[in-house]
Write an enzyme that holds these catalytic residues in place. Sequence first.
Site, PDB file in Angstrom:
ATOM      1  N   HIS A 241       0.885  -1.171   0.000  1.00  0.00           N
ATOM      2  CA  HIS A 241       0.000   0.000   0.000  1.00  0.00           C
ATOM      3  C   HIS A 241       0.916   1.211   0.000  1.00  0.00           C
ATOM      4  CE1 HIS A 241      -2.972   2.998   1.286  1.00  0.00           C
ATOM      5  NE2 HIS A 241      -2.033   3.414   2.132  1.00  0.00           N
TER       6      HIS A 241
ATOM      7  N   CYS B 215      -4.771   1.843  -4.533  1.00  0.00           N
ATOM      8  CA  CYS B 215      -4.018   2.956  -3.967  1.00  0.00           C
ATOM      9  C   CYS B 215      -2.748   3.251  -4.749  1.00  0.00           C
ATOM     10  CB  CYS B 215      -3.667   2.648  -2.506  1.00  0.00           C
ATOM     11  SG  CYS B 215      -2.667   1.152  -2.324  1.00  0.00           S
TER      12      CYS B 215
END
Length: 575
Positions: free
Chosen positions: A253, A322
């Site tokens: 992430h 993301c």
Amino acid sequence: KCESQTMASQRVHGRTTPGIPLVRALRDEFCLQGGSESCPVSSRQLAQQWHRQLQTERWLNGRSPLRCCDRQAIALRAAQMVQDMGLRSSGSIHMDEWIHHRLLALSELPFPVAGEQITAALRLMLQWKPNLLGELLRLFEVADRAGSGVLSFCDVIEVYRSGVWRLRASCEGPMQLSDAELHAGDPCMFARHVVDAMDLDGRRDRVTYPELAAYFLGQHKHPVVLHMYDLSEGLARAVSPWLLGEQMGGIWHTGIVVQGREYYFSGDIFHDQPGETRFGTPTKRVSLGFTLCLQKQLRDFLLHIVRPEFTHQAYSVLRHNCNHFTDKVSMYLTGRHIPEEVLRLPECAASVPAVLQPLLTRWFDSVEAGVGGRALGCSAKAGHRLMSQSPADGSHQQLLHHACGEPDQEHSLCQGTVVRVLPRPGENRRPFLAQVCSHPCPAEIVQAWLPCDGEWVRFFEPPRPGRQGEVRTELVERSQLATVGGDAGDIGAPVYQVALHALEAAPAAQHSRADPMDGRVSSSGSDGSIFGGSVAAPLTGRPTVVLSGGRRVGHHAAPEAVSAWSGQQQQQQQQ
């Protein structure tokens, strides 16, 4: 300084002309386009000027007149130039706008998108201070004593000694020295402080035009950092060799940190204190470069360009997560992509055995997306949603959309589609508009030397002093193409329509002959080329392939096929 002056002179004039100041040369260049200090240039004037020059050059060389598609390419480039250079939304280019744009193009930029960010900030500032650009150019021209386009440290000292510059070095932007401070202070000290404050590239012995412009507009160099969080907490490194046959550094992430905030996508766009998001402590911190982007510009970009695309409904673990968000923001801020190991994550996840993919997708979705973002809204460390306070003004909205071309690799591009050709990483070339066109040579030849999945595009290369303008046809990789609209006549740009109508009304030349390729009027230069312009191979790092008179230059074509085709074309030309 003499060497710098000579290089700048050669770039502008196409020859060595010591003693002619760069800014004055750019004024003369603008006048050659049909403008003056009091008279701006419209897209119609630009297109007509280029059309006359190119038509005359073709007539003198015994070549056939321009075709309809060539006129479209000229009009499209004229419209783009007015859109790029025109800062006052008047549908035309003023002399100071032309000089500003050309100075940026001739300068060494500290990072790829610095020029676009300076121009975007200037466009906003001119709404409040219409005379700002004229003052900026005046300060630069009077300080550039050698006319080289670069201010030496001695030049800066001299303008402080003579009282021409009154800029006070300040972290809040340019401020004025009073008369008492200017007479009581040391010019060398003033010069040192302001050169240090303007520095963007680490060289503190000179000032370039982009550095002066950025400082004058209150822009500062901000570092851009990527925070990488391993959601597997080290598990991916251990099991990936068994599942994928290669080792992964982590299941990442990412969040992007700029101007004291960390921005990330997790069902919505959030911002928080760097390193204090709900994902814990970053596993890695990667420097992505620097940006001059103002806080308002970044906020408008996130709200009006990025947020409609990155929603909870559009979230996808593999295709829209993301990392795609941070990559898009990184390209806007720095002109660079995030690390390849992060971008390859969907590809690696697709290699997981089919029986495990649903489990991996469900786990990754629950951890990264936070169950639709509701848990983030309730968490004390969830961060703050990026909420819109006021819509961006129309001109700024158009500018943001204009600057954010995305490669289009999923949809087929039909002939006549307007595309934006994006530069390759590290390439010093501005994006430009072009039209998808048909292959200018037989299909079997294309298949023999086509090194990539690409499209043929036609565009006009504007003239520069010492270089004629020309209509070019090039093969471009699909990864470098971003769709802009449909057929060129439907892009809805009034400046394009005006330019095209002016060229369509122009009288056509009398000489023409049939094109053996398609039966239409064609251009055939003294070099034997039978296309509407020069034909070049893909814009890649591979050896260039150029067809000139049917001959192959490079290493991608099949020699026998090209040789046979070349012989046929020579026979047709002789007949």
